[in-house]
Write an enzyme that holds these catalytic residues in place. Structure first.
Site, PDB file in Angstrom:
ATOM      1  N   SER B 122       0.832  -1.211   0.000  1.00 11.10           N
ATOM      2  CA  SER B 122       0.000   0.000   0.000  1.00 11.10           C
ATOM      3  C   SER B 122       0.875   1.274   0.000  1.00 11.10           C
ATOM      4  O   SER B 122       1.583   1.515  -0.975  1.00 11.10           O
ATOM      5  CB  SER B 122      -0.977  -0.083   1.178  1.00 11.10           C
ATOM      6  OG  SER B 122      -1.984   0.862   1.065  1.00 11.10           O
ATOM      7  N   ASP B 137      -4.801   8.240  -0.662  1.00 10.85           N
ATOM      8  CA  ASP B 137      -4.949   8.616   0.741  1.00 10.85           C
ATOM      9  C   ASP B 137      -5.363  10.062   0.923  1.00 10.85           C
ATOM     10  O   ASP B 137      -5.255  10.884   0.020  1.00 10.85           O
ATOM     11  CB  ASP B 137      -3.640   8.355   1.483  1.00 10.85           C
ATOM     12  CG  ASP B 137      -3.344   6.868   1.562  1.00 10.85           C
ATOM     13  OD1 ASP B 137      -4.276   6.074   1.359  1.00 10.85           O
ATOM     14  OD2 ASP B 137      -2.186   6.513   1.813  1.00 10.85           O
ATOM     15  N   HIS B 159      -4.609  -0.772  -4.125  1.00 17.33           N
ATOM     16  CA  HIS B 159      -6.047  -0.959  -3.835  1.00 17.33           C
ATOM     17  C   HIS B 159      -6.885  -0.542  -5.039  1.00 17.33           C
ATOM     18  O   HIS B 159      -7.942   0.073  -4.879  1.00 17.33           O
ATOM     19  CB  HIS B 159      -6.490  -0.114  -2.628  1.00 17.33           C
ATOM     20  CG  HIS B 159      -5.745  -0.357  -1.354  1.00 17.33           C
ATOM     21  ND1 HIS B 159      -5.959  -1.445  -0.552  1.00 17.33           N
ATOM     22  CD2 HIS B 159      -4.772   0.369  -0.742  1.00 17.33           C
ATOM     23  CE1 HIS B 159      -5.156  -1.383   0.509  1.00 17.33           C
ATOM     24  NE2 HIS B 159      -4.428  -0.291   0.413  1.00 17.33           N
TER      25      HIS B 159
END
Lengths: 235, 235
Positions: B122, B137, B159
């Site tokens: 990530s 994010d 993701h």
């Protein structure tokens, strides 16, 4: 006296651009014939000219003329002379980067605080808060600061989304992200669901639209506020 | 020779932290007893110590010891001396901000390029790309730059999520966001779905895991690549 509308979104599902806000815009801009449009957030990467045409089309329904800020040789003067200002959504990082590059923040803050009616949607709402630290956007540009207008004493999270209990995706929920924000920042955050907006009239800040807003304060459990609540005590 | 795993996520739905990756980690770290863990991304705002304990628990299943980078007085020396390095997920902005504050990027890039085995998940994967301009994010910290390691010649979108055709939410889809990125940036972007990872061995970069990856190149229609495809030509 400040006169600001801070809207979660430009468009609610199933209706056209700005349609759900037109009645409020008519009142907000009742003494304004020509609205200065800040097209810098460039949704989908569209040009300033294309974006201004979209906005003109919407505002023509309430008989307003729209001039894009990119049409002016001196954008700071254009801001100072504007009778009303609208900043549309798109990418918050692109918007803030361009506002810094054109050195516009000070002039924009000054006219909003002196009472020029201002409307923001999405990215244009984010910049009303203290910082863009609660933007949902992808950081596709690097602005020289995340600090923004601070014409309200908190941060905005537009397009606020409730957690989806059926999701198997391991990315963070919006609530988790805002709670992470509070590990590193102290200002309150208002999560505005689509269709919600804040009306700022002088020192009064009222939640408008059909939905509750979700409020995040550092070291507190998040909570809901109903439409018509005065949120000016939040700081 | 570079030895890197760049994983979309630490955790796939329905299994424990790092479980789906353990077989690959065992091979990747076969000559490493003690792994240096970079805990700076702090998911959920947890402390470096707590986060390191989570990671130790996972790596104990393959008999590895984990030391947190925060335990060292001189983190640059710790990076230089490490036999293997893992950077976990959390918030990419917090991670990058801390890596810049501790002045670690140059040392980290240098050891990865010299062959110290590195694994990122990530946020820890995002920093392997050229910039964090395709992070998902929230920008809860302001790093001094968005530039990162560039140990692969493109950007990562971890993701990666396909558009949900049933959604009424007016926020942008992931695909739209990455296409907006390409209005302002030119490097390719690999959208890694959860469960996918890239294996970098020297100049070879192979897509691993059960799923396709989605590739975004400027001025091209996005396309899919199958597992085991060599993506090293993408730059």
């Amino acid at each position: 006296m400040k006169q600001i509308l801070i809207a979660s979104t430009s468009t609610v599902h199933g209706s056209g651009y700005l349609d759900y806000l037109l009645d409020a815009l008519k009142i907000h801009f009742k003494n304004v014939d020509t609205i200065l449009f800040v097209p810098y957030a460039r949704p989908g990467g569209m040009s300033h000219k294309e974006y201004t045409a979209v906005v003109q089309l919407a505002f023509s329904k309430i008989d307003k003329t729209v001039k894009g800020l990119h049409e002016f040789e001196n954008p700071i003067e254009a801001i100072k002379n504007a009778k009303g200002i609208f900043t549309g959504g798109g990418n918050t990082f692109v918007l803030v980067d361009q506002l810094y590059k054109a050195n516009i923040f000070d002039a924009l803050k000054s006219v909003i605080e002196s009472g020029t009616p201002y409307v923001g949607t999405s990215a244009g709402s984010n910049i009303c808060g203290l910082t863009i630290g609660t933007s949902n956007d992808m950081p596709i540009a690097y602005p020289k600061s995340f600090q923004t207008l601070g014409v309200v004493p908190f941060n905005i999270n537009p397009h606020y989304l409730d957690p989806d209990p059926s999701s198997t995706h391991m990315g963070e929920t919006r609530e988790t992200r805002i709670q992470e924000f509070h590990h590193f920042n102290s200002q309150p955050v208002i999560g505005l669901r689509e269709g919600s907006y804040l009306e700022v009239l002088g020192s009064k800040i009222t939640l408008k639209g059909p939905l509750n807003a979700r409020i995040f304060e550092k070291n507190k459990t998040p909570y809901e506020l109903s439409p018509e609540t005065d949120v000016s005590g939040l700081n």
